[in-house]
Scaffold this motif. Structure first.
Motif, PDB file in Angstrom:
ATOM      1  N   VAL A  87       4.535   7.909  13.892  1.00 54.29           N
ATOM      2  CA  VAL A  87       3.805   9.164  13.679  1.00 54.29           C
ATOM      3  C   VAL A  87       3.283   9.236  12.237  1.00 54.29           C
ATOM      4  N   ARG A  88       3.033   8.094  11.638  1.00 50.91           N
ATOM      5  CA  ARG A  88       2.584   8.076  10.241  1.00 50.91           C
ATOM      6  C   ARG A  88       1.256   8.819  10.090  1.00 50.91           C
ATOM      7  N   PRO A  89       1.012   9.328   8.891  1.00 47.86           N
ATOM      8  CA  PRO A  89      -0.188  10.152   8.693  1.00 47.86           C
ATOM      9  C   PRO A  89      -1.513   9.397   8.886  1.00 47.86           C
ATOM     10  N   ASN A  90      -2.537  10.172   9.135  1.00 50.51           N
ATOM     11  CA  ASN A  90      -3.873   9.608   9.325  1.00 50.51           C
ATOM     12  C   ASN A  90      -4.282   8.712   8.156  1.00 50.51           C
ATOM     13  N   GLN A  91      -3.945   9.157   6.943  1.00 57.71           N
ATOM     14  CA  GLN A  91      -4.323   8.387   5.760  1.00 57.71           C
ATOM     15  C   GLN A  91      -3.744   6.970   5.821  1.00 57.71           C
ATOM     16  N   CYS A  92      -2.510   6.850   6.301  1.00 53.09           N
ATOM     17  CA  CYS A  92      -1.870   5.530   6.406  1.00 53.09           C
ATOM     18  C   CYS A  92      -2.502   4.713   7.533  1.00 53.09           C
ATOM     19  N   ARG A  93      -2.890   5.383   8.597  1.00 55.69           N
ATOM     20  CA  ARG A  93      -3.459   4.700   9.764  1.00 55.69           C
ATOM     21  C   ARG A  93      -4.841   4.149   9.511  1.00 55.69           C
ATOM     22  N   CYS A 151       0.828  -1.213   0.000  1.00 59.54           N
ATOM     23  CA  CYS A 151       0.000   0.000   0.000  1.00 59.54           C
ATOM     24  C   CYS A 151       0.864   1.266   0.000  1.00 59.54           C
ATOM     25  N   CYS A 152       2.148   1.139   0.234  1.00 59.57           N
ATOM     26  CA  CYS A 152       3.053   2.300   0.239  1.00 59.57           C
ATOM     27  C   CYS A 152       3.836   2.383  -1.066  1.00 59.57           C
ATOM     28  N   MET A 153       3.530   1.478  -2.004  1.00 60.77           N
ATOM     29  CA  MET A 153       4.356   1.368  -3.221  1.00 60.77           C
ATOM     30  C   MET A 153       3.656   1.908  -4.455  1.00 60.77           C
ATOM     31  N   ALA A 168       9.749  -1.083   5.295  1.00 57.32           N
ATOM     32  CA  ALA A 168       9.535  -0.466   6.611  1.00 57.32           C
ATOM     33  C   ALA A 168       9.352   1.036   6.439  1.00 57.32           C
ATOM     34  N   CYS A 169       8.692   1.635   7.398  1.00 49.23           N
ATOM     35  CA  CYS A 169       8.416   3.063   7.356  1.00 49.23           C
ATOM     36  C   CYS A 169       9.114   3.736   8.537  1.00 49.23           C
ATOM     37  N   PRO A 170      10.093   4.582   8.279  1.00 48.64           N
ATOM     38  CA  PRO A 170      10.835   5.203   9.386  1.00 48.64           C
ATOM     39  C   PRO A 170      10.021   6.223  10.184  1.00 48.64           C
ATOM     40  N   VAL A 171       8.856   6.612   9.679  1.00 50.59           N
ATOM     41  CA  VAL A 171       8.019   7.531  10.473  1.00 50.59           C
ATOM     42  C   VAL A 171       6.783   6.794  11.019  1.00 50.59           C
ATOM     43  N   TYR A 172       6.864   5.470  11.051  1.00 54.31           N
ATOM     44  CA  TYR A 172       5.686   4.669  11.413  1.00 54.31           C
ATOM     45  C   TYR A 172       4.974   5.115  12.700  1.00 54.31           C
ATOM     46  N   ASP A 185       7.250   4.574  -5.178  1.00 54.84           N
ATOM     47  CA  ASP A 185       6.953   4.198  -3.785  1.00 54.84           C
ATOM     48  C   ASP A 185       6.938   5.476  -2.946  1.00 54.84           C
ATOM     49  N   CYS A 186       6.267   5.426  -1.819  1.00 52.03           N
ATOM     50  CA  CYS A 186       6.316   6.558  -0.883  1.00 52.03           C
ATOM     51  C   CYS A 186       7.784   6.862  -0.553  1.00 52.03           C
ATOM     52  N   ILE A 187       8.096   8.116  -0.451  1.00 55.17           N
ATOM     53  CA  ILE A 187       9.478   8.534  -0.199  1.00 55.17           C
ATOM     54  C   ILE A 187      10.065   7.877   1.051  1.00 55.17           C
ATOM     55  N   PHE A 188       9.206   7.480   1.986  1.00 51.01           N
ATOM     56  CA  PHE A 188       9.718   6.912   3.232  1.00 51.01           C
ATOM     57  C   PHE A 188       9.900   5.396   3.215  1.00 51.01           C
ATOM     58  N   LEU A 189       9.337   4.736   2.248  1.00 45.91           N
ATOM     59  CA  LEU A 189       9.391   3.266   2.285  1.00 45.91           C
ATOM     60  C   LEU A 189      10.822   2.771   2.064  1.00 45.91           C
ATOM     61  N   GLN A 190      11.316   2.016   3.031  1.00 46.69           N
ATOM     62  CA  GLN A 190      12.674   1.450   2.933  1.00 46.69           C
ATOM     63  C   GLN A 190      12.617   0.011   3.398  1.00 46.69           C
ATOM     64  N   TYR A 218      -0.986   9.631  -3.618  1.00 49.13           N
ATOM     65  CA  TYR A 218      -0.843  10.797  -2.753  1.00 49.13           C
ATOM     66  C   TYR A 218      -1.003  10.358  -1.307  1.00 49.13           C
ATOM     67  N   VAL A 219      -0.126  10.832  -0.471  1.00 46.54           N
ATOM     68  CA  VAL A 219      -0.321  10.675   0.975  1.00 46.54           C
ATOM     69  C   VAL A 219      -0.539  12.090   1.488  1.00 46.54           C
ATOM     70  N   TRP A 220      -1.805  12.418   1.705  1.00 46.17           N
ATOM     71  CA  TRP A 220      -2.146  13.777   2.127  1.00 46.17           C
ATOM     72  C   TRP A 220      -1.787  13.962   3.593  1.00 46.17           C
ATOM     73  N   SER A 244       1.081  16.801  -0.003  1.00 47.78           N
ATOM     74  CA  SER A 244       1.267  15.343  -0.041  1.00 47.78           C
ATOM     75  C   SER A 244       2.744  15.028   0.170  1.00 47.78           C
ATOM     76  N   LEU A 245       3.027  13.837   0.662  1.00 49.44           N
ATOM     77  CA  LEU A 245       4.410  13.345   0.654  1.00 49.44           C
ATOM     78  C   LEU A 245       4.818  13.118  -0.797  1.00 49.44           C
ATOM     79  N   ILE A 246       6.090  13.256  -1.100  1.00 47.96           N
ATOM     80  CA  ILE A 246       6.556  12.942  -2.443  1.00 47.96           C
ATOM     81  C   ILE A 246       6.823  11.437  -2.547  1.00 47.96           C
TER      82      ILE A 246
HETATM   83  S1  SF4 Z   1       4.310   7.377   5.383  1.00 45.67           S
HETATM   84 FE1  SF4 Z   1       4.977   5.322   5.870  1.00 45.67          FE
HETATM   85  S2  SF4 Z   1       3.066   4.137   6.114  1.00 45.67           S
HETATM   86 FE2  SF4 Z   1       2.566   6.027   4.987  1.00 45.67          FE
HETATM   87  S3  SF4 Z   1       2.724   5.518   2.799  1.00 45.67           S
HETATM   88 FE3  SF4 Z   1       4.712   6.329   3.441  1.00 45.67          FE
HETATM   89  S4  SF4 Z   1       5.934   4.513   3.992  1.00 45.67           S
HETATM   90 FE4  SF4 Z   1       3.765   3.909   3.960  1.00 45.67          FE
END
Ligand code: SF4
Ligand code: SF4
Length: 144
Positions: free
Chosen positions: A86-92, A20-22, A80-84, A72-77, A28-30, A63-65
């Motif tokens: 405090v991840r955004p509401n949309q992700c939660r 879902c992060c790819m 794993a998500c390094p901001v997990y 993929d979401c800029i944070f996906l590594q 868009y992750v608002w 939005s996140l880039i």
């Molecule tokens: S912020 Fe984290 S949980 Fe949300 S889309 Fe990006 S990698 Fe996935």
């Protein structure tokens, strides 16, 4: 009135696959101002640095880039998500989004890309409605 086809609840349990992060499609992750502040703090940055490095404005929203090649979401590594924390509401609130809950077909379609859908823990109707309508996951104390 909203169709309550999921009145008996729905099963969902995240397997951590990261799909879902790819990409490959653009997404868009608002994010809101408090979420930017919390993610910046989590990464020991200030909010302006965070905006410059990880955000884009689209209309009057932010939005996140994405990672340029994969989208993929800029944070996906490594899935794993390094901001997990405090991840955004949309992700939660995934997969309990209006767009997936409009009709069982949309829910099952989302299940074709998210292997956690229709598996594992049962979310009650009340829990689903709470997540579907949630706009804010933090308390004001988290921002101090
Ligand atoms: S912020 Fe984290 S949980 Fe949300 S889309 Fe990006 S990698 Fe996935
Ligand atoms: S696609 Fe579904 S199962 Fe995979 S990480 Fe996202 S929510 Fe979890």
């Amino acid at each position: 009135m909203r169709n309550k086809w999921y009145i008996a609840g729905l099963h969902f349990e995240c397997s951590g696959c990261g799909r879902c992060c790819m990409g490959p499609g653009e997404g868009y992750v608002w994010i809101t101002k408090p979420e930017i502040e919390m993610m910046a703090k989590h990464l020991s940055m200030d909010a302006d640095q965070f905006r410059g490095k990880y955000c884009r404005r689209i209309g009057n929203r932010t939005s996140l880039i994405e990672q340029p090649k994969t989208l993929d979401c800029i944070f996906l590594q490594n899935r794993a998500c390094p901001v997990y924390p405090v991840r955004p509401n949309q992700c939660r609130t995934w997969p309990f989004w209006n767009s997936n809950l409009e009709h069982p077909d949309y829910w099952n379609m989302a299940g074709q890309t998210c292997p956690g859908i229709n598996r594992g823990r049962l979310y009650t109707f009340e829990e689903i409605e709470m997540l579907r309508t949630q706009k804010k996951w933090w308390s004001d104390d988290d921002l101090e």
